[in-house]
Design an enzyme around this catalytic site. Structure first.
Site, mmCIF file in Angstrom:
data_model
loop_
_atom_site.group_PDB
_atom_site.id
_atom_site.type_symbol
_atom_site.label_atom_id
_atom_site.label_comp_id
_atom_site.label_asym_id
_atom_site.label_seq_id
_atom_site.Cartn_x
_atom_site.Cartn_y
_atom_site.Cartn_z
ATOM 1 N N HIS A 1 1.820 -3.730 9.510
ATOM 2 C CA HIS A 1 3.205 -3.496 9.097
ATOM 3 C C HIS A 1 4.023 -2.914 10.234
ATOM 4 O O HIS A 1 3.510 -2.169 11.074
ATOM 5 C CB HIS A 1 3.270 -2.519 7.919
ATOM 6 C CG HIS A 1 2.853 -3.116 6.630
ATOM 7 N ND1 HIS A 1 3.612 -4.025 5.938
ATOM 8 C CD2 HIS A 1 1.729 -2.948 5.889
ATOM 9 C CE1 HIS A 1 2.979 -4.388 4.833
ATOM 10 N NE2 HIS A 1 1.818 -3.746 4.785
ATOM 11 N N HIS B 1 0.841 -1.200 0.000
ATOM 12 C CA HIS B 1 0.000 0.000 0.000
ATOM 13 C C HIS B 1 0.881 1.257 0.000
ATOM 14 O O HIS B 1 0.638 2.202 -0.748
ATOM 15 C CB HIS B 1 -0.908 0.024 1.234
ATOM 16 C CG HIS B 1 -2.143 -0.790 1.090
ATOM 17 N ND1 HIS B 1 -2.153 -2.154 1.186
ATOM 18 C CD2 HIS B 1 -3.427 -0.416 0.864
ATOM 19 C CE1 HIS B 1 -3.387 -2.594 1.029
ATOM 20 N NE2 HIS B 1 -4.181 -1.563 0.819
#
Length: 172
Positions: free
Chosen positions: A147, A108
């Protein structure tokens, strides 16, 4: 190997620092919405606008940048095989279900920084807006618990680098 362990240790500390913020629930809720903007439809809209406005050179550069970025992204994901925080840390559960198994680098974030770099070159008057958005994508991925911070840093480097190469080669 000691250097990588040290980096991972610092990464985990930074991750836990983010998770300990007073307004984490607020950040998580906002992060869901922000992260959604980097899921892909926005990128298709940009490509459609380039096509509609007959900007074929920019469209080819964008598609080339994404092709390069996706290839390098999948290579890195499947080579490093870094576990996401929910798998790597005891007693932690992410706030969303990630689309794949590994965390390094953040796709992303990579896509967002590719678009930010690209749009900053195409429409430089709004470059602060583009990078503000991309930076918020990176933060959202950490605050959603999918993440570690270095995943997003390397995603930003990957996306920006691919845009830089494609624009440099195809736009000049």
């Amino acid at each position: 190997m000691a250097v990588l362990k040290r980096i991972h240790h610092l990464d985990v500390l930074a991750f836990y620092w983010c998770m300990a913020r007073k307004r984490r629930v607020f950040f998580t809720n906002v992060s869901r919405k922000v992260s959604f903007t980097a899921d892909g439809p926005f990128y298709a809209l940009i490509a459609a606008l380039l096509y509609f406005y007959d900007q074929s050179q920019w469209l080819i550069a964008l598609l080339s940048a994404f092709l390069l970025e996706r290839c390098l992204y999948f290579l890195a994901k499947n080579s490093f095989k870094r576990h996401r925080p929910a798998e790597a840390l005891d007693n932690f559960k992410s706030f969303i279900r990630p689309s794949d198994h590994f965390s390094f680098p953040s796709g992303h974030t990579s896509g967002a920084f590719l678009i930010a770099y690209f749009l900053s070159e195409w429409i430089p008057e709004l470059n602060v807006c583009w990078y503000f958005w991309a930076l918020n994508i990176a933060f959202s991925r950490v605050f959603l618990g999918v993440h570690f911070p270095t995943d997003t840093v390397m995603g930003a480097v990957l996306g920006s680098g691919c845009a830089f190469i494609a624009i440099g080669v195809l736009i000049g």
